[in-house]
Design an enzyme around this catalytic site. Structure first.
Site, short mmCIF file in Angstrom:
data_model
loop_
_atom_site.label_atom_id
_atom_site.label_comp_id
_atom_site.label_asym_id
_atom_site.label_seq_id
_atom_site.Cartn_x
_atom_site.Cartn_y
_atom_site.Cartn_z
N HIS A 1 12.74 7.42 12.94
CA HIS A 1 11.55 6.55 12.83
C HIS A 1 10.27 7.38 12.98
O HIS A 1 9.40 7.07 13.80
CB HIS A 1 11.61 5.42 13.88
CG HIS A 1 10.82 4.21 13.45
ND1 HIS A 1 11.18 2.92 13.76
CD2 HIS A 1 9.68 4.10 12.72
CE1 HIS A 1 10.30 2.06 13.26
NE2 HIS A 1 9.38 2.76 12.62
N THR A 2 10.20 8.41 12.17
CA THR A 2 9.06 9.32 12.25
C THR A 2 8.32 9.44 10.91
O THR A 2 7.56 10.38 10.70
CB THR A 2 9.52 10.72 12.70
OG1 THR A 2 10.64 11.13 11.89
CG2 THR A 2 9.95 10.71 14.15
N ALA A 3 8.55 8.47 10.02
CA ALA A 3 7.81 8.49 8.75
C ALA A 3 6.32 8.38 9.03
O ALA A 3 5.50 8.99 8.36
CB ALA A 3 8.27 7.34 7.86
N ASN A 4 6.01 7.59 10.02
CA ASN A 4 4.62 7.51 10.46
C ASN A 4 4.56 8.12 11.86
O ASN A 4 5.46 7.92 12.66
CB ASN A 4 4.18 6.06 10.51
CG ASN A 4 2.72 5.98 10.88
OD1 ASN A 4 1.95 6.87 10.52
ND2 ASN A 4 2.35 4.96 11.60
N ASP B 1 14.94 6.28 7.77
CA ASP B 1 13.99 6.57 8.85
C ASP B 1 14.08 5.49 9.92
O ASP B 1 13.60 5.69 11.03
CB ASP B 1 12.57 6.65 8.30
CG ASP B 1 11.58 7.08 9.37
OD1 ASP B 1 11.79 8.16 9.95
OD2 ASP B 1 10.62 6.33 9.64
N VAL C 1 12.65 2.96 4.86
CA VAL C 1 11.57 3.35 5.77
C VAL C 1 10.81 2.11 6.22
O VAL C 1 9.71 2.22 6.77
CB VAL C 1 10.59 4.36 5.12
CG1 VAL C 1 11.19 5.74 5.06
CG2 VAL C 1 10.19 3.90 3.74
N GLY C 2 11.41 0.94 5.97
CA GLY C 2 10.77 -0.31 6.40
C GLY C 2 11.19 -0.63 7.82
O GLY C 2 10.58 -0.14 8.79
N ARG C 3 12.25 -1.42 7.94
CA ARG C 3 12.80 -1.76 9.25
C ARG C 3 14.32 -1.70 9.13
O ARG C 3 14.87 -2.05 8.10
CB ARG C 3 12.36 -3.18 9.66
CG ARG C 3 10.94 -3.28 10.18
CD ARG C 3 10.78 -2.60 11.54
NE ARG C 3 9.43 -2.73 12.07
CZ ARG C 3 8.50 -1.79 11.94
NH1 ARG C 3 8.75 -0.69 11.28
NH2 ARG C 3 7.30 -1.98 12.50
N GLU D 1 18.50 0.57 16.64
CA GLU D 1 17.62 1.73 16.70
C GLU D 1 17.24 1.97 18.15
O GLU D 1 16.78 1.02 18.80
CB GLU D 1 16.37 1.47 15.85
CG GLU D 1 15.49 2.69 15.70
CD GLU D 1 14.35 2.47 14.72
OE1 GLU D 1 14.61 2.00 13.60
OE2 GLU D 1 13.21 2.74 15.11
N GLY E 1 0.80 -1.22 0.00
CA GLY E 1 0.00 0.00 0.00
C GLY E 1 0.83 1.27 0.00
O GLY E 1 0.54 2.23 -0.72
N ILE E 2 1.89 1.28 0.82
CA ILE E 2 2.75 2.47 0.87
C ILE E 2 3.43 2.65 -0.49
O ILE E 2 3.52 3.76 -1.01
CB ILE E 2 3.83 2.32 1.98
CG1 ILE E 2 3.16 2.23 3.35
CG2 ILE E 2 4.80 3.50 1.94
CD1 ILE E 2 4.10 1.77 4.46
#
Lengths: 309, 309
Positions: free
Chosen positions: B270-273, B246, B220-222, B251, B138-139
């Site tokens: 880790h602020t993409a979301n 991200d 931006v995954g993991r 982390e 989806g992303i």
């Protein structure tokens, strides 16, 4: 056609013209076209009478204009074209990059992994943002294309008020009432206008005071569209939320200027447009403009010397 | 329906569910639905038998999975839904922002107005870039929409190889031959895949060695999709041109990690979301999933506990 290229040619442009059958010569060898990509001090004191057209390698001709160079030669029948339009995509992309970097608070990230701060402060372009594009010509239209998938509500501002395709509405810069709404309701304001006596310090303390506290401003036009001192104060006071600046006043921005320190100000050193794209494209533009001139038509990027752009 | 919300409710989500006629209760009051937005240590040791569905407030459930929490409750008939899809736009926008910041060399800008350096080093997304999206769900689809006006050639990579709309081609992650081409020909590689045993260190020294020198990678995954040590070396050696991260591994990224120093690496914590968008949306998702569950259907974001996502 014979062309000269001053102060020194861009190889890619010259190659393009030669491939189209034109010949590069020195200024003394009676060229009909001069391609010029320097500043006022580089402009030849005299042009041979053979020169009918000067193709400028960039879009903003205000320095040549202020130095009286355009008027002096226009008087003698020389026509000028600028390079407006051939870097719509570079500048529009650089604009979006600055806008997103400011909204996403890239400069506020610290090695201490300040996630909570960014959770609170990150804003998204897609999130029902109202975007005003001041000086919405070719670059603005490209920016509208780039911004379209984000679903932003776009107000285009130009001189004529003639509708800009893709914008929710178009406002004439002289429409004082409509401009009040633009300044006071926009979340993002992008400045793409040329610098003229009318647009100098377009964004001053009065305008900044009207803007929303969450508003961000991106300037990729000319530094002096903004009163830098007023902008600095507005950012220090939190009157607006951030700025992305590809152009500054003064330019270069002094290394000790407070704007450099601010984590809500993203600066690039007038690199929204870059020479290797101009070089790649100016040859084709000059060839097209020469054809139009030879056919007795107005050139695609002809400069209106009286209007100043 | 009665729902509990642990470790503590998001007000906006709870309000949405209450407005839809549902009741928020404590875990001890026999809720049928549990909305859970914490980490493994926050998960209740026991769930009352009344709980039929657990709606997770985020997408990546690997930590709950590794802690054995999903399997233990699934065994007893509890079904799990994650929050995949409700932040496609936040993450896709953050991805584009990182990608543009790396290409436009924002971090390389110095107070010395290093224009010549940026003229040479700035790259443009629109400039015939080949973009690979690894883990195009989806992303990825949203990112394809955002990238479409730039005219990039997009290769989508997913598990099935089933065509992703808007991509020039879709490649199955297991297709070794096709993946060789993806790694060796892409200018931009975006990692959006979930972390599974198969995707851990997907980008390692071997893959980095295949990549183009001008390639930039955005994760931006993991964090653990990339072998951080190999990435650091590849960036130090100029084997690739830049990275936007991200997520990192470890982390948070330690404050003294060399990646922080590099002007071609743009990091966000880790602020993409971000939670306020999740809060705004998780209520509606939980309500929809409950309806599907009650109708005996599979939930829209149901977790396949065996597959691990």
């Amino acid at each position: 056609m014979k062309f000269a290229f001053l102060p020194s040619p861009w190889k890619e442009s010259a190659d393009h013209l030669r491939a189209a059958g034109h010949e590069m010569v020195d200024l003394s060898e009676n060229p009909e076209l001069l391609i010029f990509r320097g500043g006022p001090s580089d402009f030849p004191a005299e042009l041979p009478d053979s020169v009918k057209v000067v193709q400028i390698g960039y879009a903003g001709v205000e320095q040549l204009l202020e130095a009286g160079i355009l008027a002096r030669h226009a008087e003698r029948g020389v026509r000028f074209a600028n390079a407006a339009g051939i870097y719509d995509d570079t500048v529009a992309e650089a604009t979006l990059a600055l806008l997103l970097a400011v909204l996403h608070r890239h400069k506020a990230v610290s090695r201490e992994w300040n996630q909570e701060q960014l959770f609170g402060e990150t804003e998204y372009l897609f999130d029902a943002k109202k975007l005003a594009i001041i000086g919405a010509g070719g670059i603005g239209k490209k920016l509208i294309e780039f911004a379209a998938p984000f679903g932003v509500e776009i107000t285009a501002v130009n001189r004529s008020g003639r509708h800009v395709s893709g914008a929710e509405r178009t406002v004439a810069m002289g429409d004082v009432e409509a401009m009040e709404v633009v300044w006071s309701e926009s979340d993002c304001v992008v400045l793409l206008a040329p610098l003229t006596p009318e647009t100098r310090h377009l964004v001053d303390a009065t305008v900044l005071a009207k803007m929303r506290n969450n508003a961000v401003i991106v300037n990729v036009g000319r530094g002096a569209l903004i009163d830098t001192k007023a902008l600095t104060t507005a950012l220090q006071d939190g009157a607006i939320a951030g700025a992305g600046l590809d152009v500054t006043d003064p330019e270069p921005l002094p290394a000790d200027h407070p704007l450099w320190e601010m984590d809500n100000v993203v600066i690039t050193p007038h690199t929204a447009n870059i020479p290797r794209f101009m070089a790649r494209r100016v040859g084709a533009l000059a060839a097209r403009n020469w054809e139009l001139f030879a056919a007795g038509e107005s050139m695609s990027t002809e400069v209106d010397v009286e209007a100043g752009y």
